[in-house]
Write a protein that holds these residues in place. Structure first.
Motif: not given
Length: 308
Positions: A31, A74-77, A86, A102
């Motif tokens: 993540l 969460v920004e991206a997986t 996200a 980050y």
């Protein structure tokens, strides 16, 4: 570019710097998290000196980002990730550092942050509280038993006292005289560290101790071991495996699972565990946060907060 607090080589505080870094991209099972808070632990500065965790091998890539536990959004997986999306609020262990805007988290050691848990408190749980939880449950002492915890005034120690007390275990906590009231406030019987430890523990626990959770190592570990009749109830997170094995005990067996993170978060929500965040610093002052822990006098937990 995003900021991160790093060390550029092995050594002392002179190797540290706040630098620009590329925003990481999540790999399979990872993540990408926008960090809101990062916990500060003794292992952070120890790694800067060249210390290696048990079983760790390979060369470190510099600059290396400090930190092993964070909370955030969460920004991206990455590929193969399920159960997270996200926008989710999460906390967990990091892949390669957490004193940053980050961080990458492995999905197997990441949990959803309950709504009633602050980002600051959540960031303290993956290392200290989870280590405390694993050790207390490894010992498996029954309610009414007596547990001796050395280093009871630190992050892991304070959590271990509270987790054991929630299970009905009586705790004798070894810490400096300056941390006496803090240790007592956690529900433990305080015993001062230093020469004469054995006598003071026996006075505080005349019926003996049933288990030892060591967070100091060295002579303290050896002296504490002498208080036990059953050395299988001796564990340490403060000494190497060989050292404690020679005394008949073992290292804390870390589970490193999301289930443990969920369990310690639930203890906080229930009021059985207070992370005792005693100091917060912005990312720009991460060096000060690290000095507070490196000096060995911090009570409870120190947290770095990332303001957005």
């Amino acid at each position: 570019m995003p900021k991160a607090y790093v060390f550029t080589r092995y050594g002392g505080p002179e190797t540290e710097a706040l630098v620009d870094v590329d925003r990481p991209s999540p790999g399979p099972g990872q993540l990408l998290v926008a960090v809101r808070a990062a916990g500060v632990n003794p292992v952070d500065w120890k790694l800067r000196t060249g210390f290696r965790r048990p079983g760790e091998s390979g060369d470190r890539v510099f600059p290396a980002v400090f930190g092993n536990e964070v909370s955030g959004i969460v920004e991206a997986t990455g590929e193969g990730v399920s159960g997270f999306a996200a926008g989710d609020e999460v906390f967990g262990n990091t892949v390669a550092g957490g004193y940053a805007e980050y961080a990458l988290l492995p999905v197997e050691v990441t949990a959803h942050k309950p709504a009633g848990l602050s980002f600051a408190d959540a960031a303290t749980l993956p290392v200290a509280a989870a280590t405390a939880y694993d050790g207390v449950h490894q010992l498996g002492l029954p309610a009414g038993a007596t547990l001796l915890i050395t280093g009871a005034g630190g992050g892991v120690g304070a959590a271990a006292v509270q987790i054991a007390r929630a299970l009905g275990v009586r705790v004798v906590g070894v810490a400096s005289e300056g941390k006496k009231e803090f240790v007592r406030s956690l529900g433990a019987v305080h015993v001062s560290s230093g020469p004469g430890l054995t006598h003071r523990v026996r006075s505080a626990a005349p019926d003996g101790v049933d288990g030892v959770y060591d967070l100091v190592g060295g002579e303290v570990l050896a002296e504490a071991a002498g208080l036990l009749t059953d050395r299988s109830k001796l564990i340490t997170a403060g000494a190497p495996e060989r050292t404690v094995a020679d005394l008949g005990g073992a290292r804390v067996a870390r589970a490193r699972t999301a289930a443990v993170l969920e369990a310690v978060a639930e203890l906080v929500i229930k009021g059985d565990l207070n992370p005792h965040v005693t100091g917060t610093f912005p990312l720009e002052r991460a060096g000060e946060a690290l000095r507070a822990v490196e000096g060995g006098h911090a009570r409870g937990k120190i947290v770095i907060e990332v303001v957005r």
